[in-house]
Design a protein around this motif. Structure first.
Motif, PDB file in Angstrom:
ATOM      1  N   ILE A  62       0.875  -1.165   0.000  1.00 49.48           N
ATOM      2  CA  ILE A  62       0.000   0.000   0.000  1.00 49.48           C
ATOM      3  C   ILE A  62       0.914   1.218   0.000  1.00 49.48           C
ATOM      4  O   ILE A  62       1.358   1.693   1.048  1.00 49.48           O
ATOM      5  CB  ILE A  62      -0.924   0.009   1.225  1.00 49.48           C
ATOM      6  CG1 ILE A  62      -1.687  -1.314   1.349  1.00 49.48           C
ATOM      7  CG2 ILE A  62      -1.880   1.199   1.147  1.00 49.48           C
ATOM      8  CD1 ILE A  62      -2.581  -1.658   0.177  1.00 49.48           C
ATOM      9  N   GLU A  98      -7.068   3.235   0.001  1.00 51.86           N
ATOM     10  CA  GLU A  98      -8.282   2.419  -0.028  1.00 51.86           C
ATOM     11  C   GLU A  98      -8.430   1.715  -1.374  1.00 51.86           C
ATOM     12  O   GLU A  98      -8.836   0.544  -1.436  1.00 51.86           O
ATOM     13  CB  GLU A  98      -9.501   3.300   0.243  1.00 51.86           C
ATOM     14  CG  GLU A  98     -10.841   2.603   0.058  1.00 51.86           C
ATOM     15  CD  GLU A  98     -10.991   1.343   0.902  1.00 51.86           C
ATOM     16  OE1 GLU A  98     -11.660   0.393   0.441  1.00 51.86           O
ATOM     17  OE2 GLU A  98     -10.419   1.314   2.014  1.00 51.86           O
ATOM     18  N   TYR A 143      -6.097  -1.298  -1.148  1.00 51.24           N
ATOM     19  CA  TYR A 143      -6.618  -2.355  -0.264  1.00 51.24           C
ATOM     20  C   TYR A 143      -7.743  -3.120  -0.962  1.00 51.24           C
ATOM     21  O   TYR A 143      -7.795  -4.365  -0.916  1.00 51.24           O
ATOM     22  CB  TYR A 143      -7.149  -1.755   1.036  1.00 51.24           C
ATOM     23  CG  TYR A 143      -6.115  -1.409   2.067  1.00 51.24           C
ATOM     24  CD1 TYR A 143      -5.375  -2.410   2.706  1.00 51.24           C
ATOM     25  CD2 TYR A 143      -5.887  -0.088   2.438  1.00 51.24           C
ATOM     26  CE1 TYR A 143      -4.436  -2.089   3.675  1.00 51.24           C
ATOM     27  CE2 TYR A 143      -4.947   0.245   3.399  1.00 51.24           C
ATOM     28  CZ  TYR A 143      -4.213  -0.758   4.012  1.00 51.24           C
ATOM     29  OH  TYR A 143      -3.276  -0.446   4.960  1.00 51.24           O
ATOM     30  N   SER A 144      -8.646  -2.393  -1.590  1.00 48.03           N
ATOM     31  CA  SER A 144      -9.781  -3.054  -2.235  1.00 48.03           C
ATOM     32  C   SER A 144      -9.326  -3.884  -3.427  1.00 48.03           C
ATOM     33  O   SER A 144      -9.924  -4.933  -3.732  1.00 48.03           O
ATOM     34  CB  SER A 144     -10.830  -2.029  -2.655  1.00 48.03           C
ATOM     35  OG  SER A 144     -10.317  -1.120  -3.609  1.00 48.03           O
ATOM     36  N   ILE A 179       0.376  -8.003   3.288  1.00 47.74           N
ATOM     37  CA  ILE A 179       0.214  -6.581   2.998  1.00 47.74           C
ATOM     38  C   ILE A 179       1.180  -5.766   3.838  1.00 47.74           C
ATOM     39  O   ILE A 179       1.306  -5.989   5.048  1.00 47.74           O
ATOM     40  CB  ILE A 179      -1.234  -6.115   3.269  1.00 47.74           C
ATOM     41  CG1 ILE A 179      -2.213  -6.877   2.365  1.00 47.74           C
ATOM     42  CG2 ILE A 179      -1.367  -4.608   3.038  1.00 47.74           C
ATOM     43  CD1 ILE A 179      -3.675  -6.583   2.665  1.00 47.74           C
ATOM     44  N   ALA A 200      -5.933  -0.555   9.216  1.00 48.48           N
ATOM     45  CA  ALA A 200      -5.036  -1.231   8.276  1.00 48.48           C
ATOM     46  C   ALA A 200      -4.685  -2.631   8.774  1.00 48.48           C
ATOM     47  O   ALA A 200      -4.646  -3.589   7.995  1.00 48.48           O
ATOM     48  CB  ALA A 200      -3.769  -0.403   8.085  1.00 48.48           C
ATOM     49  N   ARG A 245      -7.352  -5.006   8.117  1.00 46.78           N
ATOM     50  CA  ARG A 245      -7.453  -5.382   6.709  1.00 46.78           C
ATOM     51  C   ARG A 245      -6.296  -6.276   6.277  1.00 46.78           C
ATOM     52  O   ARG A 245      -6.236  -6.689   5.113  1.00 46.78           O
ATOM     53  CB  ARG A 245      -7.494  -4.133   5.843  1.00 46.78           C
ATOM     54  CG  ARG A 245      -8.676  -3.244   6.178  1.00 46.78           C
ATOM     55  CD  ARG A 245      -8.934  -2.196   5.135  1.00 46.78           C
ATOM     56  NE  ARG A 245      -9.543  -2.779   3.931  1.00 46.78           N
ATOM     57  CZ  ARG A 245     -10.083  -2.059   2.957  1.00 46.78           C
ATOM     58  NH1 ARG A 245     -10.092  -0.747   3.042  1.00 46.78           N
ATOM     59  NH2 ARG A 245     -10.600  -2.647   1.901  1.00 46.78           N
ATOM     60  N   ALA A 278      -2.729  -5.642   6.995  1.00 49.57           N
ATOM     61  CA  ALA A 278      -1.383  -5.064   6.950  1.00 49.57           C
ATOM     62  C   ALA A 278      -0.569  -5.541   8.140  1.00 49.57           C
ATOM     63  O   ALA A 278      -1.036  -5.506   9.281  1.00 49.57           O
ATOM     64  CB  ALA A 278      -1.458  -3.539   6.954  1.00 49.57           C
TER      65      ALA A 278
END
Length: 411
Positions: free
Chosen positions: A77, A97, A100-101, A136, A154, A157, A159
């Protein structure tokens, strides 16, 4: 580094194919190989050429990973440094974002080939089931929008490491490549600020979450500040040896030793400018970019606008003939140098693919066996190679998790 460099160079693959070695099959199919830094474009998985399930324009896609035996990669990222303003932060958060998506889209589309890994154990489990692992990492916490709570988001998600800065200083710490034209103090000058109080708070929160702290791109002073601030060993996700190539992004001997003494690991990076000092090539690339911008009627070269023009591909092919890339052998020289300096337990491997990373012999993930073959040729044992390709990184990652479990003030 710059995703656009990697994509532009990918367009030259046919012209340069003769420069690259064919991958060499190794005799250790159970070797766990991890790459700690792979960049992704903003349109990752959204444009057909960036759909990693097929023959993509990227240096790292699922087919190249499978053919090259690369078991996992940290997908990054990355957001370039911009103004430290409300509008700048909002734009950075939005760019993050989108990435991430895109990673989530990859995982949703190809669950039978690649799975998210958020712990060292999950990486081993994925390998055992014949699956690739996606991890990530955050490059430049500018994308957090100066809001520590976004580090928790993060982490949720997936990271598992956070880099402290990129090119140009930010609110966390000073960069190895400050924007001196904008008035930022020179690297290693008396005015170099190192890490801020917000930066120390970020490190403390990363420790609490079990996230690794990445010092690549940080100024020398910030690296030392990070080691002092972190309860867990720090690591450098993509940095080579300044003792071989004297550029600020590489780490000098004293910092290599400091990271090792702290229990950390430095992932030697195959970014050609950090592997081989070639000012003539750098000057030729700059001149080419200026020429293309001038012909396009632009004030300056812009990768987003000019990065895929045929004139750039043709010019880069010419530069490649006149100023060849660094080689895999020169890259492994950096591994040798660091291993001799700090020991086998504190060195690892990173490509920086799709961000400018490439050396002749390791041009994309499919050629990863060539790295193993070169290490074996130089006398590294299977155990040594396993440490370099992932074992040392997993130890530091586990240490970050253990520090989080122990809590603040634990011995």
């Amino acid at each position: 580094m710059n995703i656009r460099i990697g994509v532009a160079c990918a367009a030259l693959a046919g012209a340069l194919a003769g420069c690259a070695q064919q991958p060499v099959q190794t005799s250790a199919p159970d070797l766990l190989t991890l790459d700690t830094h792979v960049d992704i474009p903003l349109d990752y998985m959204r444009e057909p050429r960036y759909d990693v399930g097929g023959d993509s324009a990227l240096k790292v896609d699922l087919g190249k990973m499978e053919r090259g035996g690369l078991d996992g990669a940290f997908f990054i990222i990355y957001v370039g440094q911009g103004p430290l303003t409300e509008a700048g932060y909002a734009d950075a958060v939005a760019q993050a974002e989108r990435k991430y998506s895109a990673i989530a889209l990859m995982l949703e589309k190809y669950p039978d080939r690649i799975r998210l890994a958020t712990t060292p154990t999950q990486i081993r489990e994925n390998q055992a089931h014949g699956l690739l692992s996606a991890m990530i990492g955050i490059e430049n916490p500018y994308s957090l929008g100066h809001d520590l709570s976004r580090l928790d988001t993060a982490h949720a998600r997936g990271a598992r490491y956070v880099g402290l800065t990129h090119v140009g200083n930010n609110a966390v710490c000073s960069s190895a490549n400050p924007d001196t034209e904008a008035g930022e103090p020179a690297h290693n000058s008396a005015q170099d600020p190192g890490m801020s109080e917000f930066g120390r708070a970020l490190v403390a929160r990363a420790n609490a979450l079990g996230m690794m702290v990445d010092v690549s791109h940080a100024s020398d002073k910030c690296v030392l500040d990070a080691i002092a601030a972190s309860r867990a060993p720090v690591f450098a996700s993509h940095s080579s040896a300044r003792g071989l190539v004297d550029v600020p992004r590489n780490l000098p001997d004293d910092l290599l030793r400091a990271i090792a003494d702290d229990g950390g690991v430095v992932q030697a990076v195959a970014y050609y400018e950090f592997v081989k000092h070639d000012p003539a090539r750098q000057a030729a690339e700059k001149a080419l970019q200026q020429e293309i911008a001038r012909e396009a009627g632009a004030g300056e070269f812009d990768w987003d606008v000019h990065g895929e023009l045929p004139a750039l591909a043709a010019g880069m092919a010419r530069i490649e003939r006149e100023h060849p890339l660094a080689t895999l052998q020169e890259y492994v020289d950096h591994i040798d140098y660091m291993v001799e300096l700090v020991g086998i337990d504190h060195v690892g491997i990173a490509s920086d693919f799709d961000g400018g990373g490439e050396v002749t012999g390791w041009m994309d993930a499919s050629e990863s066996p060539n790295v193993t073959a070169e290490l074996r040729k130089r006398g590294y044992s299977d155990s040594d190679i396993a440490r370099l390709w992932g074992g040392n990184l997993l130890r530091v990652w586990q240490a970050a998790g253990d520090a989080a479990d122990a809590g603040p003030g634990a011995p």
